[in-house]
Design an enzyme around this catalytic site. Structure first.
Site, mmCIF file in Angstrom:
data_model
loop_
_atom_site.group_PDB
_atom_site.id
_atom_site.type_symbol
_atom_site.label_atom_id
_atom_site.label_comp_id
_atom_site.label_asym_id
_atom_site.label_seq_id
_atom_site.Cartn_x
_atom_site.Cartn_y
_atom_site.Cartn_z
ATOM 1 N N GLY A 37 -5.509 3.814 8.907
ATOM 2 C CA GLY A 37 -6.049 4.163 7.598
ATOM 3 C C GLY A 37 -7.041 3.117 7.140
ATOM 4 N N GLY A 84 -5.723 -0.200 3.468
ATOM 5 C CA GLY A 84 -5.908 -0.603 4.859
ATOM 6 C C GLY A 84 -6.883 -1.744 5.009
ATOM 7 N N HIS A 132 -2.903 14.562 -12.804
ATOM 8 C CA HIS A 132 -3.857 13.920 -13.713
ATOM 9 C C HIS A 132 -4.202 14.913 -14.813
ATOM 10 C CE1 HIS A 132 -7.255 11.668 -15.256
ATOM 11 N NE2 HIS A 132 -6.892 10.663 -14.480
ATOM 12 N N ARG A 170 0.631 9.581 -18.395
ATOM 13 C CA ARG A 170 -0.005 10.754 -17.800
ATOM 14 C C ARG A 170 0.894 11.977 -17.751
ATOM 15 N NH1 ARG A 170 -3.457 8.104 -12.756
ATOM 16 N NH2 ARG A 170 -5.117 7.232 -14.054
ATOM 17 N N GLU A 230 -0.817 4.286 -1.118
ATOM 18 C CA GLU A 230 -0.198 5.509 -1.616
ATOM 19 C C GLU A 230 0.812 6.115 -0.645
ATOM 20 O OE1 GLU A 230 -1.566 9.689 -3.800
ATOM 21 O OE2 GLU A 230 -3.086 8.302 -3.059
ATOM 22 N N SER A 242 -2.833 1.660 -9.527
ATOM 23 C CA SER A 242 -2.943 2.034 -8.108
ATOM 24 C C SER A 242 -3.850 1.079 -7.341
ATOM 25 C CB SER A 242 -3.440 3.475 -7.957
ATOM 26 O OG SER A 242 -4.714 3.643 -8.529
ATOM 27 N N LEU A 243 -5.040 0.799 -7.884
ATOM 28 C CA LEU A 243 -5.918 -0.175 -7.219
ATOM 29 C C LEU A 243 -5.279 -1.556 -7.209
ATOM 30 C CD1 LEU A 243 -9.490 0.758 -8.552
ATOM 31 C CD2 LEU A 243 -8.464 1.328 -6.352
#
Length: 533
Positions: free
Chosen positions: A8, A13, A229, A266, A350, A366-367
């Site tokens: 990935g 990755g 989302h 969310r 993820e 997430s980032l």
């Protein structure tokens, strides 16, 4: 020198590759697509970090725990939040072009569920710019990339429960290859493409790494938790970033009235939109009051996407939106060192479950997670490989997968798997989406098991060897069916509502019975599930 194979080439990755390289490993990155086409490019809003005295790390931890709805691990969340400032500074040091405030500092915005503006951003292209920056650094470091490699299976010494590498279909040549390594990092992303046109994800997000991991003996955790989302474009499911609401955008009903807190978590906002669409027929995102200068400076991508995919200019018109499948909280169960239950097999991003998101991911994390845990994962995989080099033993996996690919070409094409794939996406959106119940979930499970029986009659029409994307998409469909069963069994088992998992037949949270993680695995090909603290 340890040889680390990373599968990935998205943000997780590439961060892992840089980290392993810095730790002295020989690094190989294998990916079914080009690095710059990764799903990371769609992470627009920003990366959470506490950078000044107006905010505090304990609040970031509390916001993340609250959003996780009781399933976040406090120690791992604390590590994530404590390392966040360092992660942002590292990204800044390698050249990520963050937006700046009037004082020249990294600009921040507030995203849903956050108690303060702490999402560090680069306009509304944060993930894309991070991805390009990371790829540049990997090329400078001389890291080897093997693109157009579709993951088939992991090579495992079952006696020692130890990973030895992986097998791939080289899409360009049609040959099956193996890559041996001392440790393997899965960074293959999520499984949002299960929802087809009802997802913000790329068609590449088919969960290949998770399917290969569970076949190899790894455990998966919390697969029922899939985040929708709140603001995808109505006609195309293209993502409109949370940054639009973080900047002051409104959610309005068909009459133009606001109906919910735009910056609630969310899951709450997405269900409010879902209910309002069922009630009045339409919901819109309104950013007209922000002004053209602000939109062009802070939200240029959102304006461009609305023009291209909906034919409207959000500077002057309302943006028609709907919730869409966006992020997979569930994934490969890993320990604090990012290693799965298979020795030497690591996972990050993820496709992994670091227990930092729980039942509902906080926007902007997430980032952050892929940077913090990517750096940890690369280092830990290198250390494992140095201490425990893989034995050069014979393994039948390459021969098995070569025969599998050859055998698939003899499958009949009596049933069109593309039609079945679309059917799966539609029933998932309707019954395994924002709102679920036992009857709907069991109906989907029955359909999935019927598809599993019919798979030998759905073979690829294209029998050629070179660049056979029809073959790749058929194998992806097989992975989708495998994961779909796990997701639905997990959702049926959790008879409560928690975060992104909302059941109208069990609308309350039940910590006494379900305040634990859903763990799934396979024994002799049979799916097993349990709740484990």
């Amino acid at each position: 020198m340890a040889r680390v194979l990373i599968i990935g080439s998205g943000g997780a990755g590439l961060v892992s590759a840089l980290s392993a390289c810095e730790a002295g490993a020989e690094v190989v990155v294998a990916s079914k697509t080009l690095p710059t086409r990764s799903q990371t490019s769609m992470a627009q809003g920003g990366m959470n970090a506490v950078l000044n005295s107006d905010d505090c790390i304990s609040d970031h931890i509390e916001d993340t725990l609250r959003s996780s709805a009781g399933l976040g691990d406090e120690e791992r969340i604390a590590l994530l939040c404590e390392k966040a400032p360092e992660a942002v500074r590292w990204c800044n040091s390698i050249g990520l072009p963050f937006s700046r405030d009037e004082g020249g500092e990294i600009a921040r915005r507030r995203l849903g569920g956050a108690s303060a503006p702490r999402a560090c951003y680069a306009q509304d292209y944060t993930g894309l710019k991070l991805l390009h920056t990371l790829y540049d650094q990997c090329l400078k470091a001389g890291i080897e990339f093997k693109n157009e490699r579709f993951l088939l299976n992991l090579i495992v010494d079952e006696t020692a429960n130890r990973v030895l590498g992986a097998t791939f279909l080289h899409i360009e040549t049609g040959e099956v290859e193996e890559i041996r390594a001392d440790s393997v990092i899965l960074a293959t992303g999520g499984y949002g493409a299960l929802y087809g046109k009802h997802s913000t994800n790329s068609v590449q997000a088919t969960g290949d790494g998770l399917a290969a991991a569970v076949r190899a003996g790894a455990k998966l955790a919390d697969m029922e938790f899939i985040q929708f989302h709140p603001t995808a474009l109505k006609g195309s499911s293209i993502l409109i970033s949370e940054s639009a609401r973080g900047a002051g955008g409104y959610l309005v009903d068909a009459q133009g009235d606001r109906f919910t807190d735009e910056l609630a978590p969310r899951d709450v906002v997405a269900r409010a939109i879902h209910d309002e669409i069922n009630k009045s027929g339409a919901v819109y995102l309104d950013i007209r009051h922000l002004g053209e200068h602000f939109v062009d400076h802070e939200l240029p991508q959102e304006r461009k996407l609305a023009k291209i995919y909906e034919g409207i200019d959000p500077v002057n018109e309302l943006i028609p939106i709907k919730p869409a499948a966006h992020y997979s909280m569930g994934g490969i169960e890993v320990n604090a060192a990012c290693m799965s239950s298979v020795s030497g097999l690591f996972a990050v991003g993820e496709c992994a479950n670091h227990k930092t998101h729980g039942a509902n991911r906080l926007g902007g994390n997430s980032l952050l997670e892929l940077v913090v845990y990517g750096r940890e994962c690369g280092k830990n995989a290198t250390e494992y490989g140095d201490k425990s080099p893989a034995p050069a033993c014979e393994n039948p996996q390459l021969a098995k997968d070569t025969n599998f690919v050859r055998g698939v070409m003899y499958f009949t094409n009596q049933i069109d798997f593309y039609q079945k794939q679309e059917m799966l996406a539609n029933i998932f959106y309707n019954n395994v989406g924002l709102v679920r119940d036992d009857m709907g979930l069991k109906a989907v499970l029955g359909a999935i098991r019927q598809m599993q029986k019919e798979l030998p009659f759905m073979g690829p029409r294209d029998k050629s060897k070179i660049c056979n994307t029809n073959l790749v998409e058929f194998i992806e469909f097989g992975n989708k069916i495998e994961l779909a069963e796990i997701i639905v069994v997990s959702a049926i088992s959790r008879v409560e509502s928690r975060g992104a998992h909302y059941r109208i037949d069990a609308p309350q949270r039940n910590d006494r019975m379900f305040g634990a993680h859903t763990i799934t695995w396979k024994e002799d090909g049979v799916l097993c599930a349990d709740f484990i603290q």
